[in-house]
Design a protein around this motif. Structure first.
Motif, short mmCIF file in Angstrom:
data_model
loop_
_atom_site.label_atom_id
_atom_site.label_comp_id
_atom_site.label_asym_id
_atom_site.label_seq_id
_atom_site.Cartn_x
_atom_site.Cartn_y
_atom_site.Cartn_z
N LYS A 1 1.02 -0.92 0.06
CA LYS A 1 0.02 0.00 -0.14
C LYS A 1 0.63 1.17 -0.71
N VAL A 2 1.12 1.44 -1.26
CA VAL A 2 1.81 3.13 -1.43
C VAL A 2 1.03 4.42 -0.28
N VAL A 3 1.69 5.14 0.36
CA VAL A 3 1.07 6.76 0.57
C VAL A 3 2.21 7.67 0.02
N LYS A 4 1.35 8.08 -0.30
CA LYS A 4 2.20 9.02 -1.05
C LYS A 4 1.92 10.40 0.38
N ARG A 5 3.43 10.70 -0.16
CA ARG A 5 3.46 11.30 1.23
C ARG A 5 5.21 12.33 0.90
N PRO A 6 5.36 14.23 0.95
CA PRO A 6 6.25 14.72 1.01
C PRO A 6 7.36 14.41 2.16
N ASP A 7 8.63 14.59 1.85
CA ASP A 7 9.55 13.78 2.56
C ASP A 7 9.64 14.30 3.90
N CYS A 8 9.36 14.49 4.44
CA CYS A 8 8.93 15.25 6.31
C CYS A 8 10.03 15.09 6.47
N GLY A 9 11.28 14.94 6.60
CA GLY A 9 12.30 14.81 7.87
C GLY A 9 12.11 13.70 8.50
N ASP A 10 10.96 12.98 8.84
CA ASP A 10 11.14 11.48 10.03
C ASP A 10 11.09 10.89 9.62
N THR A 11 12.70 10.40 8.37
CA THR A 11 12.82 9.22 8.16
C THR A 11 14.49 9.27 8.81
N THR A 12 14.45 7.79 9.09
CA THR A 12 15.91 7.06 8.69
C THR A 12 15.97 5.62 8.73
N GLU A 13 17.54 4.67 9.40
CA GLU A 13 16.97 3.73 8.54
C GLU A 13 16.96 2.43 9.82
N TYR A 14 16.63 1.40 10.12
CA TYR A 14 15.92 0.29 10.85
C TYR A 14 16.51 -0.81 9.91
N GLU A 15 17.73 -1.78 10.41
CA GLU A 15 18.09 -2.87 10.01
C GLU A 15 18.40 -3.26 8.46
N GLY A 16 18.24 -1.32 7.57
CA GLY A 16 19.73 -0.95 6.33
C GLY A 16 18.44 -0.73 5.97
N ILE A 17 16.85 -0.69 6.58
CA ILE A 17 15.91 -0.18 5.52
C ILE A 17 15.01 0.91 6.13
N PRO A 18 15.26 2.17 5.00
CA PRO A 18 14.92 3.14 4.85
C PRO A 18 13.25 3.54 5.18
N SER A 19 13.18 4.08 6.55
CA SER A 19 12.05 3.82 7.38
C SER A 19 11.64 5.14 8.42
N GLN A 20 10.34 5.24 8.49
CA GLN A 20 9.87 6.41 8.70
C GLN A 20 10.24 5.78 10.40
N THR A 21 10.49 7.11 11.31
CA THR A 21 11.22 6.91 12.90
C THR A 21 9.62 6.23 13.47
N ILE A 22 10.68 5.60 14.72
CA ILE A 22 9.23 4.92 15.21
C ILE A 22 8.01 5.51 15.95
N PRO A 23 8.98 6.62 16.01
CA PRO A 23 8.22 7.71 16.76
C PRO A 23 7.31 8.48 16.07
N ALA A 24 7.53 9.03 14.74
CA ALA A 24 6.47 9.17 13.65
C ALA A 24 5.71 8.24 13.46
N ALA A 25 5.71 6.72 12.91
CA ALA A 25 5.10 5.57 12.98
C ALA A 25 4.25 5.62 13.90
N ILE A 26 4.24 5.37 15.38
CA ILE A 26 3.07 5.81 16.06
C ILE A 26 1.77 6.30 16.29
N LEU A 27 2.40 7.50 15.88
CA LEU A 27 1.45 8.44 15.79
C LEU A 27 1.39 9.47 14.63
N SER A 28 1.87 8.63 13.18
CA SER A 28 1.05 8.10 12.58
C SER A 28 -0.07 7.36 11.61
N CYS A 29 -0.03 6.39 13.01
CA CYS A 29 -1.13 5.20 12.82
C CYS A 29 -2.34 5.81 13.79
N LYS A 30 -2.55 6.38 14.35
CA LYS A 30 -3.60 7.84 14.87
C LYS A 30 -4.79 7.43 14.09
#
Length: 178
Positions: free
Chosen positions: A112-141
């Motif tokens: 499922k693709v989410v069109k989203r501008p680069d919000c600066g809340d990204t990082t890498e976990y285990e070598g995979i580009p990802s949203q940061t954990i706090p931002a991911a949790i908040l985006s699921c509200k």
């Protein structure tokens, strides 16, 4: 080293995946990439995305593959970041990937693709580009139960994935939204 050796080295550090752009950077032409795929050492899994044949699957392969299939600039998003870290129960049939770019290629129904501008809340976990954990949790509200998100924040802190200040801010935000 042969061209395949170069491809293998890149893919071995990336869940067995290599993109055609990465292969070109390593010196492989499109023709050589097609030849290597044709002789069975690479498997095409999507437009411009290949997996080396001799790869032992890991639990994060589906996340790395999904991000690679969406294309440059893509990163794991929301529920899928929570799922990758095992922070709370999520829907395993879907992988959420965000990208600032328009995606025209055909993708599996599970992505499922989410069109989203680069919000600066990204990082890498285990070598995979990802949203940061706090931002991911908040985006699921609003899409996940609040109690699961609270549990995810607490679990992330227990695992050392977020700081206690981040946990406190998340809990305040999540508990204030009930």
């Amino acid at each position: 080293m042969t061209i395949y050796d170069n491809i293998y080295e890149i893919a071995a550090d990336n869940y067995g995946i290599i993109t055609s752009a990465e292969a070109k950077e390593s010196g492989a032409s499109d023709k050589e990439l097609s030849r290597i795929a044709g002789d069975g050492r690479l498997t095409r899994i999507g437009y411009g995305v290949y997996r080396i044949k001799h790869w032992v699957p890991t639990e994060n392969d589906v996340f790395a593959e999904s991000v690679a299939l969406v294309g440059p600039g893509a990163y794991l998003y929301g529920e899928s970041v929570i799922a990758m870290h095992g922070l709370a129960p999520t829907n395993p049939a879907r992988v959420y990937v965000a990208t600032p770019n328009r995606v025209r290629r055909s993708l599996p129904a599970s992505i499922k693709v989410v069109k989203r501008p680069d919000c600066g809340d990204t990082t890498e976990y285990e070598g995979i580009p990802s949203q940061t954990i706090p931002a991911a949790i908040l985006s699921c509200k609003g899409t996940m139960m609040a109690i699961r998100l609270v549990d995810a924040a607490k679990r992330a802190r227990e695992l050392g994935l977020i700081r206690s200040e981040d946990e406190a801010a998340l809990l305040e935000d999540l508990n204030g939204s009930d």
